[in-house]
Design a protein around this motif. Structure first.
Motif, PDB file in Angstrom:
ATOM      1  N   MET A   1       6.519  -7.646   6.725  1.00  0.00           N
ATOM      2  CA  MET A   1       5.178  -8.228   6.934  1.00  0.00           C
ATOM      3  C   MET A   1       5.326  -9.667   7.413  1.00  0.00           C
ATOM      4  N   GLY A   2       4.600 -10.046   8.458  1.00  0.00           N
ATOM      5  CA  GLY A   2       4.702 -11.377   9.020  1.00  0.00           C
ATOM      6  C   GLY A   2       4.127 -12.435   8.103  1.00  0.00           C
ATOM      7  N   LYS A   3       4.343 -13.683   8.474  1.00  0.00           N
ATOM      8  CA  LYS A   3       3.836 -14.796   7.680  1.00  0.00           C
ATOM      9  C   LYS A   3       2.314 -14.769   7.632  1.00  0.00           C
ATOM     10  N   MET A   4       1.761 -14.953   6.425  1.00  0.00           N
ATOM     11  CA  MET A   4       0.313 -14.934   6.247  1.00  0.00           C
ATOM     12  C   MET A   4      -0.174 -16.301   5.789  1.00  0.00           C
ATOM     13  N   PHE A   5      -1.401 -16.627   6.171  1.00  0.00           N
ATOM     14  CA  PHE A   5      -2.050 -17.818   5.652  1.00  0.00           C
ATOM     15  C   PHE A   5      -2.563 -17.535   4.251  1.00  0.00           C
ATOM     16  N   ALA A   6      -2.850 -18.607   3.507  1.00  0.00           N
ATOM     17  CA  ALA A   6      -3.279 -18.466   2.116  1.00  0.00           C
ATOM     18  C   ALA A   6      -4.502 -17.550   1.958  1.00  0.00           C
ATOM     19  N   PRO A   7      -5.559 -17.698   2.782  1.00  0.00           N
ATOM     20  CA  PRO A   7      -6.716 -16.797   2.617  1.00  0.00           C
ATOM     21  C   PRO A   7      -6.363 -15.322   2.812  1.00  0.00           C
ATOM     22  N   GLU A   8      -5.432 -15.049   3.729  1.00  0.00           N
ATOM     23  CA  GLU A   8      -5.007 -13.667   3.960  1.00  0.00           C
ATOM     24  C   GLU A   8      -4.249 -13.128   2.756  1.00  0.00           C
ATOM     25  N   ARG A   9      -3.352 -13.951   2.196  1.00  0.00           N
ATOM     26  CA  ARG A   9      -2.609 -13.528   0.999  1.00  0.00           C
ATOM     27  C   ARG A   9      -3.557 -13.241  -0.154  1.00  0.00           C
ATOM     28  N   ARG A  10      -4.521 -14.140  -0.345  1.00  0.00           N
ATOM     29  CA  ARG A  10      -5.413 -14.002  -1.495  1.00  0.00           C
ATOM     30  C   ARG A  10      -6.345 -12.808  -1.342  1.00  0.00           C
ATOM     31  N   LYS A  11      -6.738 -12.514  -0.116  1.00  0.00           N
ATOM     32  CA  LYS A  11      -7.536 -11.312   0.117  1.00  0.00           C
ATOM     33  C   LYS A  11      -6.716 -10.073  -0.203  1.00  0.00           C
ATOM     34  N   LEU A  12      -5.448 -10.074   0.200  1.00  0.00           N
ATOM     35  CA  LEU A  12      -4.575  -8.938  -0.073  1.00  0.00           C
ATOM     36  C   LEU A  12      -4.352  -8.778  -1.578  1.00  0.00           C
ATOM     37  N   ILE A  13      -4.179  -9.893  -2.273  1.00  0.00           N
ATOM     38  CA  ILE A  13      -4.019  -9.844  -3.729  1.00  0.00           C
ATOM     39  C   ILE A  13      -5.241  -9.207  -4.382  1.00  0.00           C
ATOM     40  N   MET A  14      -6.440  -9.611  -3.943  1.00  0.00           N
ATOM     41  CA  MET A  14      -7.660  -9.060  -4.531  1.00  0.00           C
ATOM     42  C   MET A  14      -7.829  -7.586  -4.175  1.00  0.00           C
ATOM     43  N   ASP A  15      -7.434  -7.200  -2.968  1.00  0.00           N
ATOM     44  CA  ASP A  15      -7.467  -5.778  -2.597  1.00  0.00           C
ATOM     45  C   ASP A  15      -6.604  -4.962  -3.549  1.00  0.00           C
ATOM     46  N   MET A  16      -5.419  -5.477  -3.822  1.00  0.00           N
ATOM     47  CA  MET A  16      -4.494  -4.775  -4.715  1.00  0.00           C
ATOM     48  C   MET A  16      -5.031  -4.741  -6.145  1.00  0.00           C
ATOM     49  N   LEU A  17      -5.649  -5.841  -6.563  1.00  0.00           N
ATOM     50  CA  LEU A  17      -6.215  -5.889  -7.912  1.00  0.00           C
ATOM     51  C   LEU A  17      -7.378  -4.922  -8.068  1.00  0.00           C
ATOM     52  N   ASN A  18      -8.240  -4.861  -7.049  1.00  0.00           N
ATOM     53  CA  ASN A  18      -9.372  -3.939  -7.119  1.00  0.00           C
ATOM     54  C   ASN A  18      -8.900  -2.491  -7.217  1.00  0.00           C
ATOM     55  N   GLU A  19      -7.751  -2.225  -6.630  1.00  0.00           N
ATOM     56  CA  GLU A  19      -7.211  -0.867  -6.653  1.00  0.00           C
ATOM     57  C   GLU A  19      -6.491  -0.555  -7.963  1.00  0.00           C
ATOM     58  N   ARG A  20      -5.763  -1.555  -8.500  1.00  0.00           N
ATOM     59  CA  ARG A  20      -4.876  -1.294  -9.643  1.00  0.00           C
ATOM     60  C   ARG A  20      -5.339  -1.894 -10.969  1.00  0.00           C
ATOM     61  N   GLN A  21      -6.290  -2.825 -10.920  1.00  0.00           N
ATOM     62  CA  GLN A  21      -6.822  -3.526 -12.097  1.00  0.00           C
ATOM     63  C   GLN A  21      -5.903  -4.631 -12.607  1.00  0.00           C
ATOM     64  N   ARG A  22      -4.563  -4.453 -12.489  1.00  0.00           N
ATOM     65  CA  ARG A  22      -3.642  -5.505 -12.909  1.00  0.00           C
ATOM     66  C   ARG A  22      -2.391  -5.452 -12.030  1.00  0.00           C
ATOM     67  N   ILE A  23      -1.774  -6.612 -11.818  1.00  0.00           N
ATOM     68  CA  ILE A  23      -0.581  -6.689 -10.985  1.00  0.00           C
ATOM     69  C   ILE A  23       0.381  -7.710 -11.580  1.00  0.00           C
ATOM     70  N   THR A  24       1.674  -7.595 -11.224  1.00  0.00           N
ATOM     71  CA  THR A  24       2.665  -8.578 -11.648  1.00  0.00           C
ATOM     72  C   THR A  24       3.097  -9.410 -10.445  1.00  0.00           C
ATOM     73  N   ILE A  25       3.507 -10.633 -10.719  1.00  0.00           N
ATOM     74  CA  ILE A  25       3.983 -11.512  -9.651  1.00  0.00           C
ATOM     75  C   ILE A  25       5.225 -10.918  -9.000  1.00  0.00           C
ATOM     76  N   LYS A  26       6.073 -10.312  -9.801  1.00  0.00           N
ATOM     77  CA  LYS A  26       7.307  -9.715  -9.272  1.00  0.00           C
ATOM     78  C   LYS A  26       6.985  -8.612  -8.265  1.00  0.00           C
ATOM     79  N   ASP A  27       6.023  -7.740  -8.619  1.00  0.00           N
ATOM     80  CA  ASP A  27       5.626  -6.665  -7.700  1.00  0.00           C
ATOM     81  C   ASP A  27       5.000  -7.233  -6.433  1.00  0.00           C
ATOM     82  N   LEU A  28       4.141  -8.242  -6.600  1.00  0.00           N
ATOM     83  CA  LEU A  28       3.506  -8.869  -5.440  1.00  0.00           C
ATOM     84  C   LEU A  28       4.545  -9.460  -4.499  1.00  0.00           C
TER      85      LEU A  28
END
Length: 262
Positions: A1-28
């Motif tokens: 995956m190419g370099k992302m800006f902060a808003p793109e990363r945070r949107k992706l984090i929230m997408d993953m959270l909405n799907e899984r309810q919880r995430i770890t930094i290691k997995d991210l």
């Protein structure tokens, strides 16, 4: 995956959270190829914005974002402020108009007031409770947009209802948001609901934002209305002269209400 800006990363984090309810930094870190230090900064910012709760080694959705209870929680929050905002919003509505109401708790307050008004309207909405609130009014035609029922939220999301918007002239859209800022406009945390709200905004002649004080100068994960798409804001929040001037510069009118005097 190419370099992302902060808003793109945070949107992706929230997408993953909405799907899984919880995430770890290691997995991210493994999945999106970003350092754990950078991700800790992202999670801290998202927690400050009220979008998640930091846990040991990761994050989880906060209770008010949990889809099972989100709407009932939001409906009871800042009730007096939302009622005052809704009462002011009535002044923008004229007999015979076609208006749009989103599925927000503030728009539901507006619907409850409209239900007792002697007025002829067509109301298009993505809110199930909003549609039911107005359904018995003899002079209000209710159009409920199609979509996927979001569990626990009494709202519809997705793009299934978008086509009908091409066949209707909408005079005014009344919408709330999780946040509003001059940089991002109106933002929300549900990326799926945002897609429908974008189409609702695009189909409306004017957009009026109903924002209690907790929403002002706050950003959420995804924007559904840019600054140039917003015509008016009704709020109980404190507005500085500088902020008011910046809104005026982009042709947004602002109306303040005082719940204590309502």
């Amino acid at each position: 995956m190419g370099k992302m800006f902060a808003p793109e990363r945070r949107k992706l984090i929230m997408d993953m959270l909405n799907e899984r309810q919880r995430i770890t930094i290691k997995d991210l870190s493994t999945e999106i190829n970003v350092s754990e230090a950078t991700l800790r900064t992202d999670l801290t910012k998202l927690e400050e914005d009220g979008l998640l709760k930091r846990t040991h080694g990761g994050a989880m959705l906060t209770d008010h974002l949990d889809s099972e209870i989100s709407f009932s929680t939001r409906e009871g929050k800042n009730k007096d402020e939302k009622t005052a905002i809704a009462k002011k919003a009535i002044e923008f509505i004229s007999n015979g108009q076609c208006i749009m109401l989103d599925a927000s708790s503030t728009a539901l307050e507006l619907a409850r007031i409209l239900a007792d008004k002697n007025i002829k309207l067509t109301v298009v909405t993505s809110g199930i409770k909003t549609a039911l609130e107005l359904n018995e009014h003899p002079d209000i035609t209710v159009i409920l947009l199609g979509g996927i029922v979001k569990r626990g939220s009494h709202s519809l999301e997705g793009s299934l209802g978008i086509n009908i918007l091409n066949q209707i002239h909408i005079d005014l859209m009344f919408t709330s948001a999780n946040g509003f800022s001059l940089d991002s406009g109106l933002t929300d945390f549900s990326v799926y609901e945002v897609e429908l709200k974008k189409a609702m905004v695009n189909a409306s002649n004017k957009v009026i934002a109903l924002l209690d004080h907790t929403k002002i100068n706050k950003n959420s994960i995804a924007s559904f209305a840019s600054i140039d798409q917003i015509d008016s804001i009704i709020t109980d929040g404190e507005i500085t002269e500088d902020f008011a001037q910046k809104l005026k510069d982009v042709n947004i009118t602002i109306t303040q209400v005082n719940p204590e005097n309502d």
